[in-house]
Design an enzyme around this catalytic site. Structure first.
Site: not given
Ligand code: HPA
Length: 264
Positions: A26, A57, A79, A81-82, A109, A201-202, A225, A237
């Site tokens: 990302s 992406h 991903h 989750y998609e 990310a 998440m990847s 973050n 996001h």
């Molecule tokens: N959690 C999960 N996935 C992420 C985060 C997060 O805080 N930041 C970027 N991808």
């Protein structure tokens, strides 16, 4: 013909093979613009591939040269989750192996769980914890060893390159959840207790498959973050993408320096 062979037959006509591949997460797509002699193919044109619907992406496979090294770049990934099955998520890795890839740099990310990390900053992945609840190798008896999933020698090299460039890089454990909701405060407390330094998440399915195929792996996570509850700020996001752009310059300098290292 299996799915990887079908995809490979289309891709090999469009882009060149290489020993090194990069997967861009990302907001980190800008590195792909640095490739010289580039050739590319959109994921939509590749049988079995899909383009991520997630903003930030792109969906291209690119070959070219960065820092005098031939590379293949996966600009954008899909991903779990998609709604994609694991087999589809890691098809890319199987095709990369057919293209001659032996060294893989995976990037993503992530949210910083470790309170000593700055945001944005870079984290070199030393190990992972798979809490996605699935594994790309299910369906076969692939009892592969993951004790050096993120190559220790390469990690030393990455830290040395970062030091030369005066880029601060932390090292830590990446814990992957399925998403797509961000974690709760309680989950982040759990991650910290379990020894996780960052969440995302990847990456984990790709690395497991890369190891099965005998690749050596470097993982770099951009802390975009603070994870839920670390600062009390809500997560978005948009923030992930913006922080990715802020760290992009250091990220590109570091990757170029890794690609030009004799130890890689
Ligand atoms: N959690 C999960 N996935 C992420 C985060 C997060 O805080 N930041 C970027 N991808």
């Amino acid at each position: 013909m299996n799915a990887a062979e079908k995809a490979y037959n289309v891709i090999k006509k469009k882009i060149d093979g290489a020993e090194t591949a990069l997967i861009l997460g990302s907001g980190l797509g800008a590195l792909a613009d640095e490739a010289k002699n580039r050739k590319e193919i959109f994921y939509e044109k590749i049988p079995g591939f899909a383009k991520s619907k997630v903003p930030g992406h792109s969906g291209k496979l690119i070959s070219g040269t960065i820092a005098s090294r031939k590379v293949i770049i996966m600009s954008g990934r899909i991903h779990y989750y998609e709604g994609h099955p694991m087999a589809k998520l890691v098809l890319m890795i199987e095709v990369l192996a057919k293209m001659g890839v032996k060294k893989l740099i995976v990037t993503n990310a992530g949210g910083a769980v470790n309170r000593s990390f700055k945001v944005p900053s870079l984290m070199l992945i030393s190990d992972h914890i798979n809490m996605i609840g699935d594994n790309p190798l299910i369906g076969g008896a692939h009892f592969i060893d993951l004790s050096d999933a993120y190559d220790a020698e390469y990690r030393k090299m990455v830290k040395a390159e970062a030091k030369k460039l005066k880029i601060q890089i932390n090292e830590g454990v990446y814990l992957a959840f399925s998403g797509p909701s961000y974690e709760t405060k309680a989950e982040i407390r759990m991650v910290r207790t379990l020894g996780g330094d960052a969440v995302g998440m990847s990456t984990v399915p790709e690395v497991i498959t890369a190891k099965k195929l005998g690749m050596t792996v470097i993982g770099i996570s951009c802390m975009t973050n603070y994870a839920c509850g670390v600062t009390g700020q809500p997560l978005s996001h948009k923030e992930v993408i913006e922080s990715g752009k802020m760290i992009s310059c250091d990220f590109i300098r570091l990757i170029k320096s890794i690609l030009s290292s004799k130890k890689f």
